[in-house]
Write a protein that holds these residues in place. Structure first.
Motif, PDB file in Angstrom:
ATOM      1  N   GLY A 240       0.806  -1.222   0.000  1.00 29.02           N
ATOM      2  CA  GLY A 240       0.000   0.000   0.000  1.00 29.02           C
ATOM      3  C   GLY A 240       0.836   1.267   0.000  1.00 29.02           C
ATOM      4  O   GLY A 240       0.384   2.317  -0.436  1.00 29.02           O
ATOM      5  N   HIS A 241       2.067   1.149   0.494  1.00 30.21           N
ATOM      6  CA  HIS A 241       2.904   2.351   0.583  1.00 30.21           C
ATOM      7  C   HIS A 241       4.047   2.338  -0.430  1.00 30.21           C
ATOM      8  O   HIS A 241       5.021   3.073  -0.287  1.00 30.21           O
ATOM      9  CB  HIS A 241       3.397   2.539   2.027  1.00 30.21           C
ATOM     10  CG  HIS A 241       2.245   2.594   2.975  1.00 30.21           C
ATOM     11  ND1 HIS A 241       1.434   3.702   3.090  1.00 30.21           N
ATOM     12  CD2 HIS A 241       1.715   1.651   3.788  1.00 30.21           C
ATOM     13  CE1 HIS A 241       0.459   3.444   3.949  1.00 30.21           C
ATOM     14  NE2 HIS A 241       0.606   2.205   4.375  1.00 30.21           N
ATOM     15  N   THR A 242       3.936   1.474  -1.446  1.00 32.12           N
ATOM     16  CA  THR A 242       4.850   1.602  -2.580  1.00 32.12           C
ATOM     17  C   THR A 242       4.378   2.816  -3.374  1.00 32.12           C
ATOM     18  O   THR A 242       3.187   3.114  -3.436  1.00 32.12           O
ATOM     19  CB  THR A 242       4.844   0.349  -3.478  1.00 32.12           C
ATOM     20  OG1 THR A 242       3.496   0.057  -3.846  1.00 32.12           O
ATOM     21  CG2 THR A 242       5.421  -0.853  -2.758  1.00 32.12           C
ATOM     22  N   LEU A 250      -1.685  12.608  -0.851  1.00 28.34           N
ATOM     23  CA  LEU A 250      -1.241  12.407   0.531  1.00 28.34           C
ATOM     24  C   LEU A 250      -1.826  11.099   1.076  1.00 28.34           C
ATOM     25  O   LEU A 250      -3.019  10.827   0.936  1.00 28.34           O
ATOM     26  CB  LEU A 250      -1.685  13.583   1.403  1.00 28.34           C
ATOM     27  CG  LEU A 250      -1.191  13.561   2.851  1.00 28.34           C
ATOM     28  CD1 LEU A 250       0.334  13.651   2.898  1.00 28.34           C
ATOM     29  CD2 LEU A 250      -1.811  14.713   3.645  1.00 28.34           C
ATOM     30  N   CYS A 251      -0.931  10.320   1.702  1.00 24.82           N
ATOM     31  CA  CYS A 251      -1.338   9.019   2.243  1.00 24.82           C
ATOM     32  C   CYS A 251      -1.508   9.137   3.748  1.00 24.82           C
ATOM     33  O   CYS A 251      -0.939  10.020   4.385  1.00 24.82           O
ATOM     34  CB  CYS A 251      -0.256   7.998   1.914  1.00 24.82           C
ATOM     35  SG  CYS A 251      -0.577   6.362   2.565  1.00 24.82           S
ATOM     36  N   GLN A 252      -2.261   8.200   4.348  1.00 22.95           N
ATOM     37  CA  GLN A 252      -2.450   8.267   5.803  1.00 22.95           C
ATOM     38  C   GLN A 252      -1.155   7.951   6.560  1.00 22.95           C
ATOM     39  O   GLN A 252      -1.058   8.206   7.755  1.00 22.95           O
ATOM     40  CB  GLN A 252      -3.581   7.346   6.257  1.00 22.95           C
ATOM     41  CG  GLN A 252      -3.418   5.903   5.857  1.00 22.95           C
ATOM     42  CD  GLN A 252      -4.469   4.996   6.492  1.00 22.95           C
ATOM     43  OE1 GLN A 252      -5.251   5.434   7.312  1.00 22.95           O
ATOM     44  NE2 GLN A 252      -4.480   3.740   6.106  1.00 22.95           N
ATOM     45  N   CYS A 253      -0.129   7.435   5.856  1.00 19.67           N
ATOM     46  CA  CYS A 253       1.157   7.184   6.516  1.00 19.67           C
ATOM     47  C   CYS A 253       1.976   8.467   6.622  1.00 19.67           C
ATOM     48  O   CYS A 253       3.021   8.498   7.270  1.00 19.67           O
ATOM     49  CB  CYS A 253       1.959   6.122   5.760  1.00 19.67           C
ATOM     50  SG  CYS A 253       2.695   6.716   4.231  1.00 19.67           S
ATOM     51  N   GLY A 254       1.515   9.545   5.961  1.00 20.01           N
ATOM     52  CA  GLY A 254       2.213  10.824   6.037  1.00 20.01           C
ATOM     53  C   GLY A 254       3.042  11.129   4.798  1.00 20.01           C
ATOM     54  O   GLY A 254       3.490  12.247   4.613  1.00 20.01           O
ATOM     55  N   GLY A 257       2.044   9.961  -2.650  1.00 16.86           N
ATOM     56  CA  GLY A 257       2.141   9.136  -3.851  1.00 16.86           C
ATOM     57  C   GLY A 257       2.045   7.641  -3.618  1.00 16.86           C
ATOM     58  O   GLY A 257       2.319   6.846  -4.519  1.00 16.86           O
ATOM     59  N   CYS A 258       1.635   7.228  -2.392  1.00 19.85           N
ATOM     60  CA  CYS A 258       1.480   5.795  -2.114  1.00 19.85           C
ATOM     61  C   CYS A 258       0.295   5.228  -2.898  1.00 19.85           C
ATOM     62  O   CYS A 258      -0.711   5.925  -3.096  1.00 19.85           O
ATOM     63  CB  CYS A 258       1.207   5.554  -0.634  1.00 19.85           C
ATOM     64  SG  CYS A 258       2.520   6.095   0.448  1.00 19.85           S
ATOM     65  N   LEU A 259       0.401   3.958  -3.263  1.00 18.93           N
ATOM     66  CA  LEU A 259      -0.688   3.274  -3.961  1.00 18.93           C
ATOM     67  C   LEU A 259      -2.003   3.398  -3.182  1.00 18.93           C
ATOM     68  O   LEU A 259      -3.064   3.649  -3.741  1.00 18.93           O
ATOM     69  CB  LEU A 259      -0.316   1.785  -4.136  1.00 18.93           C
ATOM     70  CG  LEU A 259      -1.382   0.910  -4.804  1.00 18.93           C
ATOM     71  CD1 LEU A 259      -1.601   1.327  -6.245  1.00 18.93           C
ATOM     72  CD2 LEU A 259      -0.988  -0.561  -4.738  1.00 18.93           C
TER      73      LEU A 259
HETATM   74 ZN   LIG Z   1       1.582   5.572   2.551  1.00 17.43          ZN
END
Ligand SMILES: [Zn+2]
Length: 395
Positions: A240-242, A250-254, A257-259
């Protein structure tokens, strides 16, 4: 673990995977002597973990007519709780030692993200409530297996990061020991789904396959040579974070561009609010329905997700060359990701060799399967602990 316990555990595992099996067949399967098996099974029986059961009479009745004695796990010996932590609830499944369901229930969560200590308290309450419904008490439970999204070192019960926990780098071992009356095991939820697919699902009979899970986030479980691949730090695969886009959404991981920031539920909902200005969809199926009705905004949201997903999956194929990829999730969340269009996109992005593409199979298992994977992991871990306990009791 000493050699005697290694043998006991192998015998116990053989019995578990067979359902019911004779001593002779265990010896053959493990390539060991019948005497070794007899000793190990006697120990396991006196520890209350297995029991004898009558098999069918031998078909060739020319021999002795007595029914064969088989061994099985004693279902009454342990109660295991398997938990799936979702955004708004904890799904709890209680099973006996053989994996038969005793009770399942949903425990609603006030907040999708909570401090680690609150998290442990909520787990306790969720299991306690389910036990209560089954006329059991928390003290009857031998092990609690917890499926959680995020980067988790399962062997250490260490959570580097999870969308359900407010803190990072949490050592849950002391917290779980202090807060729960029995051992607990935290594992990445996608790994548990991979385990469930391997044991009960589409992964049976396959040695190399991947399971992509789609729900609030995007997870990946990797089975290589029949074994779950967790990686050196134990965090396994963060598909998910590739990154699929430089300086992207923006991804919830901070990070950006994450999938996941394109294909997960929250990403679709976020995009839909912008793209479908005249209406705010309530769910992914809502977006799907509007797209089917010709809403251009809704269509564009799903198309972008599918494009990104196709790119991600072709990267997986280029990296792992698996036999199959199982896309696991609710039908409304994965339908658009497994369309013919996406398959075409994958085909055009995969390194060309003169062999068919791995099969990509959607699988709508529902939340139940996450919990089932958790119980399977719980049974495995409790088996190890019970065998380890035997060592201190043995002469
Ligand atoms: Zn992410």
């Amino acid at each position: 673990m000493d050699q005697r316990n290694v043998t006991r555990l192998r015998v116990l595992e053989q019995i578990r995977t067979s359902g019911a099996i004779s001593r002779i067949d265990i010896a053959a399967a493990l390539n060991t002597s019948p005497a070794t098996v007899t000793t190990a099974t006697a120990d396991l029986m006196s520890a209350g973990l297995i029991r004898e059961t009558a098999g069918d009479s031998p078909a060739d009745s020319g021999k002795r007519g007595r029914p064969r004695v088989l061994l099985e796990l004693d279902p009454t010996s342990q109660v295991i709780a398997g938990l799936k932590i979702a955004r708004d609830m904890i799904l709890v499944m209680l099973v006996d030692f053989k994996g038969n369901e005793i009770k399942q229930s949903q425990y609603m969560l006030q907040d999708p993200r909570m401090p680690a200590d609150t998290f442990v308290q909520e787990i306790r309450k969720a299991v306690e409530e389910t036990c209560h419904q089954a006329d059991l008490s928390l003290s009857d439970v031998s092990g609690i297996s917890i499926g959680l999204a995020g980067m988790i070192d399962a062997e250490r019960n260490f959570v580097y990061w999870s969308s359900s926990i407010t803190e990072n780098n949490v050592d849950f071992r002391p917290k779980l020991e202090a807060g729960l009356p029995c051992p607990a095991f935290i594992e990445n939820d996608a790994n548990l789904v991979a385990k469930a697919e391997q044991l009960f699902g589409l992964g049976r009979g396959h040695r190399n396959f991947l399971v992509v899970t789609i729900e609030h986030g995007v997870g990946l479980g990797i089975i290589l040579n029949g074994k779950l691949h967790r990686g050196e730090r134990g965090c396994g695969a963060e598909f998910g974070h590739t990154k699929v886009q430089l300086d992207g959404a923006l991804c919830q991981c901070g990070q950006r561009g994450c999938l996941e920031a394109y294909v997960s539920e929250y990403a679709l909902m976020r995009e839909a609010v912008i793209a479908m200005q005249d209406s705010s969809p309530k769910s992914v199926s809502d977006i799907q329905k509007r797209a089917d009705d010709g809403d251009i905004g809704a269509k564009s949201v799903l198309e972008r997700a599918s494009r990104m997903f196709g790119m991600g999956v072709s990267n997986l194929i280029n990296l792992f060359d698996p036999e199959q990829i199982i896309v696991s999730g609710a039908k409304e969340n994965i339908g658009h990701l497994c369309s013919d269009e996406v398959l075409e996109r994958i085909k055009s992005n995969v390194v060309k060799v003169d062999a068919p593409l791995p099969e990509i199979k959607p699988h709508d298992w529902g939340d139940l399967m996450w919990a089932k994977g958790a119980t399977a992991y719980g049974i495995e871990q409790v088996s190890i602990l019970k065998v380890k306990e035997m060592a201190s009791h043995a002469s």
